[in-house]
Design an enzyme around this catalytic site. Structure first.
Site, short mmCIF file in Angstrom:
data_model
loop_
_atom_site.label_atom_id
_atom_site.label_comp_id
_atom_site.label_asym_id
_atom_site.label_seq_id
_atom_site.Cartn_x
_atom_site.Cartn_y
_atom_site.Cartn_z
N CYS A 2 -44.20 49.47 38.28
CA CYS A 2 -43.89 50.41 37.20
C CYS A 2 -42.38 50.62 37.00
CB CYS A 2 -44.47 51.78 37.53
SG CYS A 2 -46.16 51.73 38.05
N ARG A 27 -41.40 45.14 34.42
CA ARG A 27 -41.84 45.68 35.70
C ARG A 27 -43.32 46.05 35.69
NH1 ARG A 27 -37.72 47.31 39.05
NH2 ARG A 27 -39.16 48.64 40.15
N TRP A 76 -47.80 49.65 35.82
CA TRP A 76 -48.55 48.51 36.38
C TRP A 76 -49.55 49.16 37.31
CZ3 TRP A 76 -49.67 46.25 41.12
CH2 TRP A 76 -50.08 44.92 41.09
N ASN A 112 -43.30 55.70 40.52
CA ASN A 112 -43.44 54.28 40.84
C ASN A 112 -43.71 54.20 42.33
OD1 ASN A 112 -43.09 51.54 41.25
ND2 ASN A 112 -40.87 51.58 40.99
N GLY A 113 -44.82 53.57 42.72
CA GLY A 113 -45.14 53.46 44.14
C GLY A 113 -46.59 53.78 44.40
N GLU A 495 -43.08 25.39 43.87
CA GLU A 495 -42.47 26.19 42.82
C GLU A 495 -42.94 25.72 41.43
OE1 GLU A 495 -41.12 28.90 42.68
OE2 GLU A 495 -39.92 29.00 40.87
N LYS A 499 -44.85 28.04 38.72
CA LYS A 499 -44.30 28.25 37.37
C LYS A 499 -45.37 27.96 36.33
CE LYS A 499 -41.48 30.21 37.75
NZ LYS A 499 -40.96 30.61 39.01
N GLU A 502 -48.48 30.69 36.67
CA GLU A 502 -48.24 32.12 36.43
C GLU A 502 -48.01 32.45 34.96
OE1 GLU A 502 -44.75 33.92 38.24
OE2 GLU A 502 -43.63 32.08 38.02
N HIS A 518 -57.39 14.87 52.00
CA HIS A 518 -58.17 15.58 53.02
C HIS A 518 -59.05 16.66 52.39
CE1 HIS A 518 -56.30 13.47 56.33
NE2 HIS A 518 -55.17 13.60 55.69
N LYS A 617 -42.45 42.17 37.63
CA LYS A 617 -41.27 41.45 38.12
C LYS A 617 -40.92 41.84 39.55
CE LYS A 617 -37.46 39.01 37.47
NZ LYS A 617 -37.67 37.55 37.50
#
Ligand code: F6R
Length: 622
Positions: A2, A27, A76, A112-113, A495, A499, A502, A518, A617
């Site tokens: 948030c 965020r 969020w 936020n939290g 990475e 990318k 996401e 395997h 983020k």
């Protein structure tokens, strides 16, 4: 997670709040809300589910909320569904369609939290006659402040302090009190919060970009501290309620860096900012052509004294660690282990007392990375952080900090911060190798020349754009993709895969090339996209063989290599050739087409590139 914003001064607060929230939307963005308190103690609150635009429409761009003191929030969801009822701000009173009800609320706040003992506190407050309209932990925290305010007939700071002693978890809280118009109160534990001051005006935010265009003079409030924010003035208090003084910090970021500046998406802008970010980062640590980390207090003795390196990080920052381990081990010949910070914190790692623990983080606020750092410090280990956001918790708490100079990164998917982190880690590897006598002067200068050439080579890699765009269009209906490589190519595959998935929501996986058969190869079928990284000469043919095994099952092979490469050319369906660099540092080049692939795949599916679903983020909860 948030984002919170606050303003008190002589402008209309709603304008500043909406502007700040738009900068913080990265965020979290499942709902948003604002509260403005006018000089008579009258509060107006508006909330809206969905993106910030809904709140803008609902408030006629803020015009329906007159007043010069207010708080805002973009959410969020952690507790409770992402609907209007659960959106912030929350109230000590009832939530009602009739705005006059808000006037009955003595405390209004955004958070936020996560409050971990919210169930127990909710029960307690229910016993004392409080009623709850939402499922959120935030409403509990705000009603708890209200409870203390009334029970002990104390002022806001004392009530906040009692709340801080009673709640467990993490919070950045911004509160307004009906009896204190024109003032915002703030408190913090383990969630980021900054307070900015300019002539006659004060700002509060979760992150710098929200207030950068108004002021660069900020304070970082610490855990268990509270603040009383008045127009152009702020007072800080400790848990005893005693006033304390904090140091003012000047932010060096350029306000324009947090604007889109004509680009369609922040992500594309940030991809293009990489050559500059890399140049700025490397030059920051160069003194007469030589690396110098002394500004961070990271002396040659520290680099010589470490018998091992342990890197802890999350997501892409962990991929930086995964990539760097090959280079540090090869050049400096120091054993390296790379841990996910979320695992590090709950494992009893057997680390020698001479381990250098490196925590990598763009935001400097990722909860798991911060906790890993704290555990390392508790164990008496030397800690180094590699951080982008100046003054963030991880930067402040580590023994040493090497900043990346990537500037503000707004797109949720990291690009330029990733590259700048990798540049710092490569430079660290070269310096460690040199001061430990593993490479001589001539080799050192050779590596430095290679590193200095990387930014221009990255600029050339950006020229693969049109090529990548065609590939993304061709595979716009693809269901799966696999990224494979060996050695540091494997780490960059991780990475590339992140990318892609996401931001385009295509299922993708990264595999060490030799591992595919395997199990995972059973997923390969006609037209499956296999991206093979082929920058490490000693294992290139091995990876090509693994790609051929996929081809035999109908896959389409895209290779990424350095320079002319006839073998790779003949054995792939499509090949991207990047400039030649020292193989230790090729990750900084090969990641570029992979970032572009993620970007164009997202665009070709018509998705929100900068704000992919479900993501935030800065992940400030564990
Ligand atoms: C992916 C991404 C995330 C972050 C991760 C760690 O594009 O950005 O995986 O890398 O959340 O964040 P920081 O670096 O802020 O600790």
């Amino acid at each position: 997670m948030c984002g919170i914003v606050g303003f008190t001064g002589n402008k209309q607060a709603a304008d500043v709040l909406l502007d700040g929230l738009s900068k913080l939307e990265y965020r979290g963005y499942d709902s948003a809300g604002m509260a403005v308190l006018d000089e008579n103690g009258t509060t107006s609150v508006v909330k809206a589910a969905g993106k910030l635009d809904h709140l803008k429409q609902k408030t006629d761009n803020g015009r329906l909320l007159p007043g010069t003191c207010g708080i805002g929030h973009t959410r969020w969801a952690t507790h409770g569904a992402p609907n209007e009822k659960n959106a912030h701000p929350h109230l000590s009173g009832a939530l009602d369609d009739d705005p006059s009800e808000y006037r009955a609320s003595d405390v209004i706040g955004v958070h936020n939290g996560i409050i971990e003992n919210q169930e127990e506190l909710r029960e307690k407050l229910l016993r004392h006659g409080y009623q709850f309209y939402s499922d959120t932990d935030t409403e509990v925290a705000i009603k708890l402040v209200d409870y203390y305010l009334k029970k002990y007939r104390i002022g806001p700071i004392d009530a906040i302090n009692r709340m801080m002693v009673r709640v467990r978890g993490s919070y950045a809280l911004a509160l307004m009190f009906r009896e204190h118009p024109g003032e915002i109160y703030a408190a913090r534990k383990d969630s980021p919060m900054i307070i900015g001051i300019s002539e006659g005006e004060s700002y509060l935010a979760s992150d710098v970009p929200a207030i950068l265009q108004y002021t660069r003079n900020v304070y970082y409030i610490e855990n268990y501290q509270a603040a009383r924010i008045l127009p152009g003035k702020v007072q800080f208090f400790d848990l005893n309620g005693d006033e304390i003084s904090l140091e003012q910090v000047t932010i060096t970021w350029d306000a324009k860096a947090a604007e889109k500046g004509g680009w369609e998406h922040f992500m594309m802008k940030e991809i293009h900012e990489q050559p500059q970010a890399l140049r700025d980062t490397l030059h920051h640590y160069l003194m007469d052509g030589q690396l110098d980390f002394s500004q961070a207090g990271l002396t040659d003795e520290i680099l010589q004294g470490a018998d091992s390196v342990c890197i802890a990080a999350c997501g892409s920052a962990w991929h930086v660690g995964m990539t760097a381990q090959y280079v540090i081990e090869d050049l400096a010949q120091v054993p390296v282990r790379v841990e996910l910070a979320s695992e590090f914190r709950y494992r009893k790692l057997l680390l020698s007392p001479k381990t250098l623990v490196v925590v990598i983080s763009q935001s400097g606020e990722t909860a798991d990375s911060l906790e890993a750092l704290r555990i390392a410090k508790e164990r008496g280990l030397k800690t180094l952080s590699v951080v982008n956001v100046q003054g963030s918790s991880i930067a402040r708490e580590a023994d040493h900090v090497l900043y990346t100079l990537a500037g503000p990164e707004i797109a949720v998917a990291t690009t330029k911060a990733f590259s700048a982190q990798l540049m710092v880690m490569y430079a660290l590897a070269v310096q460690m190798a040199y001061v430990r006598g593993r490479i001589d002067r001539e080799q050192y200068e050779g590596y430095m020349k290679e590193l200095s050439a990387i930014p221009d080579k990255v600029a050339s890699c950006l020229e693969t754009k049109a090529h990548i765009q065609r590939i993304a269009a061709r595979f716009s209906g693809a269901r799966d993709a696999f990224f494979i490589g060996r050695g540091s190519d494997y780490a960059i595959s991780l990475e590339g895969s992140l990318k892609l998935k996401e931001i385009s929501y295509v299922h993708s996986e990264a595999y060490a090339a030799g591992e595919l058969k395997h199990g995972t190869i059973s997923l390969v079928e006609e037209k499956t996209l296999i991206i093979g990284l082929l920058t490490q000469r000693n294992v290139m043919n091995k990876t090509l063989s693994n790609m051929a095994e996929c081809k035999a099952r109908g896959a389409f092979l895209l290779g990424i290599t350095q320079g002319e490469n006839s073998e790779a050319q003949s054995q792939t369906d499509d090949l991207i050739s990047l400039p030649v660099s020292d193989e230790h540092f090729s990750g900084l080049l090969s990641v570029i087409p992979l970032q572009l692939l993620g970007y164009y795949s997202s665009v070709s599916r018509g998705l929100d590139v900068d704000k992919p679903r479900n993501l935030a983020k800065s992940v400030t909860v564990e």
